[in-house]
Design an enzyme around this catalytic site. Structure first.
Site, short mmCIF file in Angstrom:
data_model
loop_
_atom_site.label_atom_id
_atom_site.label_comp_id
_atom_site.label_asym_id
_atom_site.label_seq_id
_atom_site.Cartn_x
_atom_site.Cartn_y
_atom_site.Cartn_z
N ALA A 115 0.85 -1.20 0.00
CA ALA A 115 0.00 0.00 0.00
C ALA A 115 0.88 1.24 0.00
O ALA A 115 1.48 1.58 1.02
CB ALA A 115 -0.93 -0.01 1.21
N GLU A 145 -1.82 7.10 -2.33
CA GLU A 145 -2.87 7.74 -1.52
C GLU A 145 -3.73 8.59 -2.45
O GLU A 145 -3.33 8.87 -3.58
CB GLU A 145 -2.23 8.58 -0.40
N PRO A 146 -4.89 9.00 -1.95
CA PRO A 146 -5.79 9.74 -2.86
C PRO A 146 -5.16 10.97 -3.51
O PRO A 146 -5.49 11.29 -4.63
CB PRO A 146 -6.95 10.14 -1.93
N GLY A 177 0.15 9.74 -6.78
CA GLY A 177 0.37 8.44 -7.41
C GLY A 177 1.86 8.21 -7.59
O GLY A 177 2.52 7.64 -6.74
N ASP A 195 13.14 -2.32 -10.39
CA ASP A 195 13.99 -2.91 -11.42
C ASP A 195 13.66 -4.38 -11.63
O ASP A 195 13.85 -4.93 -12.70
CB ASP A 195 15.47 -2.77 -11.05
N GLU A 225 2.97 0.29 -11.69
CA GLU A 225 4.42 0.05 -11.58
C GLU A 225 5.21 1.09 -12.41
O GLU A 225 6.22 0.80 -13.01
CB GLU A 225 4.73 -1.38 -12.05
#
Lengths: 361, 417
Positions: free
Chosen positions: B141, B144-145, B148, B268, B394
């Site tokens: 996690a 957060e709102p 990003g 990586d 990612e």
């Protein structure tokens, strides 16, 4: 096991070739292009590197070292990064050596290969393309008719590199069964008529010619192997690797320029619009190289490779156009000026969609 | 140089292919339509399979290769292909179904963080439970709102209170967060700051096990694609975890961003894996289209002259070359990882290329099949929806371009941002 890297020896060859390209070829490229001439001194020096002789077995006077297609791509990319016309000129012997080496019989090897292991550079040549908008190997119209113990060649060829200098030219033509064959034609053979030197968009320094084959008779012993398609696939892999070299040249130049050029108080490379363009170019340079390596590796392993060669060829031909075009764009107006090499790379890069049989690995 | 998969990799690929065909494809549409439901039969099957796989591995000493060789005093290091093997397997699983692949019970990204930064004791305690019992998930996690990609903006706080850390804040886009916290005895690794004024150096990660009071899954996102995978929003309200649940040191080293760099370095390893999953989805679509064409007797002539090639042939060859380019970039990045070479640039290249390519390829495949592509009777439209996330999570396309650009230009993050 998947292992996508050059071995130590290939790494060394890459370094040698790249530094030669940088120090000897690149500096001669602009003048060569403007004067429509490849300087003989550069070709002699390139000959001295032994890149051609390495791939020829000792029995025929060569060094009997690495003849792998993968190593061939390394050499082709490295030299083309210096200049495409000079690279094609320097590597032209391979147009003759490779078909003889890979498809030829012992008599042909004895007869031909020693020409390319001497003290001095000897040019090689191949006649594949024909001057039509819809030319491709499958629609080739040059014929080789059986006539007793001979073949009689008829047809028109273009983009025949060094046709006037090369002691041997490999002419590709369809036999009576429609199979594309490779035929050794010696300089001065009757009916092998070299026409005017061509004027092209790119590759200006490389002397290319139209050739008219008019009842050109060669002995049956001059046919190399039967089906010559494998040689044309090697050519495509070499061209893909050369396209990578041209694209890389353009990218690297754009990087240096963008880091130097000021715009709105920062370097132009610090602008995302430019930086991201460079990132995309770098991705496709690497991708094109990996595809060329894979195709070459499959050739070396004797594995099926028709599809992979086509993919590598297609990708590289597309990528080099986009990349060299962006290579101009990064320089803005300066990219259009012949003080910079970017426009030369873009003109050369544009040719890869057309080239057939201008190089080999 | 070698472009052939090892025997071991080929075997694993074929096993995953069977799972993809036998277990995933038949339920792919169902769990896309029934978002927020759990494919328990599939989860259990994959959990049991990976358990028996682990048992077999520990019996033959596989996975212990390093230890074994050290003890036998061999000087030549065994060639590793762990990352490459993962990429090959995940391409197959994503070919089966990308959402279900992401839902397979395993330690996931949370486990990767523990492996990378945990103490031996933490690894034994938190990863050991993944060897037996019921299916479990672990999640990561970060987002957060209000942020990003800009992960130094972490606003979730961790406050020390006696022998415990007290967490407060809200996390979103946590893959498998719901299943980790409420559908299994799993855990979530949570990024939180010890001091909002101290930037990256103060950001630490904490292991939060399922059942921790004050941890509430407040929402599971409704998504464009990968609907079988849960994407949780998690709120932390004075959630307390023991002091030894912090990963790495609790010290805030001024100007030191080593910990943060360490976390970034895990990208990586994960970026080529995400690339591989995207390639799997795109290959599913391309395989389908090629089969459909073959069934109609349409042959792709790879060596046909440009002027004679149909638009269709051009498109297929373009897609194949782009997909193979993505795959080779991915394998190269994995190769480098396995050799222990730094691969940040190459990992970002694989992800950027695959993200763009799989998005385009799946879109083209939908277009080529016309009304059939648009219909939910087939999976083509689903693959198009599933592919898009590859270019986002990612590290978005643009974040990866940024990483590549900085690397090739030799710029720091302050010089190019």
């Amino acid at each position: 096991m998947i292992d996508i890297q050059l071995d130590e020896e290939q790494q060394q060859i890459a370094e040698t070739v790249t530094s030669f390209a940088k120090q000897q070829i690149r500096v001669a490229a602009r003048e060569a292009d403007e004067n429509n001439t490849v300087p003989a001194s550069v070709i002699d020096q390139a000959w001295g590197l032994g890149l051609i002789q390495n791939a020829i077995p000792e029995a025929y006077g060569g060094y009997g070292a690495d003849a792998s297609a993968v190593t061939g791509t390394v050499i082709a990319e490295g030299l083309a990064e210096g200049d495409l016309a000079i690279a094609m000129h320097a590597l032209s012997p391979k147009l003759v050596v490779d078909p003889v080496l890979h498809l030829g019989n012992d008599e042909q090897k004895q007869r031909i290969l020693p020409t390319y292991t001497g003290e001095k550079f000897a040019a090689g040549s191949a006649a594949v393309s024909e001057p039509r908008w819809n030319f491709s190997v499958s629609t080739m119209t040059t014929t080789a008719k059986s006539d007793g113990g001979d073949y009689v060649l008829n047809g028109n060829k273009c983009l025949v590199a060094l046709a006037k200098d090369a002691p041997f030219t490999i002419v590709y033509a369809k036999d009576d069964n429609g199979v594309v064959g490779a035929f050794i034609v010696e300089q001065g053979t009757a009916g092998y008529n070299v026409g005017e030197r061509e004027a092209n968009l790119g590759l200006r320094a490389l002397a290319t010619y139209e050739v008219a084959l008019e009842d050109c008779k060669v002995p049956a012993a001059n046919r190399i192997g039967t089906d010559a398609q494998p040689m044309l696939r090697r050519a495509r892999v070499a061209q893909a690797a050369m396209a990578v070299g041209v694209a890389k040249a353009s990218l690297d130049y754009a990087i240096v320029y963008a880091k130097d050029r000021e715009v709105f108080g920062v370097k132009v490379a610090q602008k995302q619009a430019i930086a991201f363009m460079l990132a995309d170019m770098a991705i496709d340079v690497d991708a094109a190289r990996l595809l060329a390596w894979e195709a070459a590796w499959l050739i070396d392993e004797g594995e099926e490779h028709m599809r992979e060669v086509a993919l590598a060829d297609q990708f590289a031909a597309d990528a080099v156009m986009t990349i060299t075009d962006n290579g101009i764009q990064v320089l803005g107006g300066h990219g259009f000026i012949r003080d910079h090499p970017s426009e030369l790379w873009a003109r050369n890069g544009r040719g890869f969609v057309t080239f057939e049989g201008l190089a080999s690995v | 140089m070698n472009f052939k998969l090892s025997e071991a990799a080929t075997q694993r690929r074929d096993i995953m292919r069977m799972a993809a065909e036998g277990l995933m494809r038949p339920i792919a549409r169902q769990y896309d339509e029934e978002e927020h439901t759990d494919a328990w039969d599939f989860f259990n099957a994959m959990w049991e399979a990976s358990k028996s796989n682990r048992d077999a591995a520990s019996m033959t000493g596989e996975g212990n290769a390093d230890k074994k060789e050290k003890s036998s005093g061999e000087t030549k290091r065994k060639r590793r292909e762990n990352t490459l093997m993962s990429a090959v397997q995940i391409e197959e699983l994503a070919w089966g179904d990308a959402g279900l692949y992401l839902s397979i019970p395993n330690p996931g990204l949370g486990g990767a963080a523990v492996s990378a930064a945990g103490t031996p004791e933490q690894k034994a305690r938190f990863l050991g439970s993944f060897h037996d019992g019921k299916p479990k998930w672990a999640a990561m996690a970060i987002t957060e709102p209000h942020f990003g990609s800009d992960s130094k903006q972490v606003a979730t706080t961790a406050r020390r209170d006696g022998d415990e850390w007290v967490l407060n804040g809200t996390k979103i886009f946590c893959t498998s967060g719901h299943r980790a916290l409420e559908k299994s005895e799993g855990f979530v690794v949570v990024w939180a700051t010890l001091d909002k004024n101290k930037g990256r150096a103060a950001i630490k990660s904490f292991i939060v096990p399922a059942g921790t009071p004050g941890v509430i899954v407040t929402k599971c996102e409704d998504k464009l694609g990968i609907r079988a995978s849960d994407t949780a929003q998690i709120t932390f309200e004075d959630a307390r975890v023991p002091a030894d649940h912090i990963l790495g040191s609790p010290e805030i080293v001024e100007k030191g961003t080593e910990g943060f760099r360490g976390v970034m370095a895990t990208f990586d390893a994960t970026r080529p894996i995400v690339a591989a999953s995207g390639i799997g989805v795109a290959r599913a679509a391309l395989d389908f289209v090629k089969q459909a064409l073959a069934d109609e007797g349409v042959e792709i002539r790879y060596e046909a002259p440009q002027c004679e090639m149909t638009v269709l042939e051009h498109e297929i060859i373009w897609m194949e070359s782009q997909l193979q380019a993505s795959r080779l970039l991915t394998w190269r990045a994995c190769n480098m990882m396995d050799r222990g070479d730094r691969n940040s640039r190459e990992a970002a290249m694989s992800k950027a290329k695959a993200g763009k390519v799989c998005t385009l390829v799946t879109q083209k495949c939908v277009a080529i099949m016309g009304p059939l592509g648009f219909s939910r009777k087939l999976l083509l439209e689903k693959w198009m929806r599933d592919a898009k996330i590859t270019d986002i999570y990612e590290g978005t396309q643009q974040i990866n371009q940024m990483i590549i650009a900085r690397d090739i230009l030799g710029y720091s993050s302050s010089e190019l941002n």
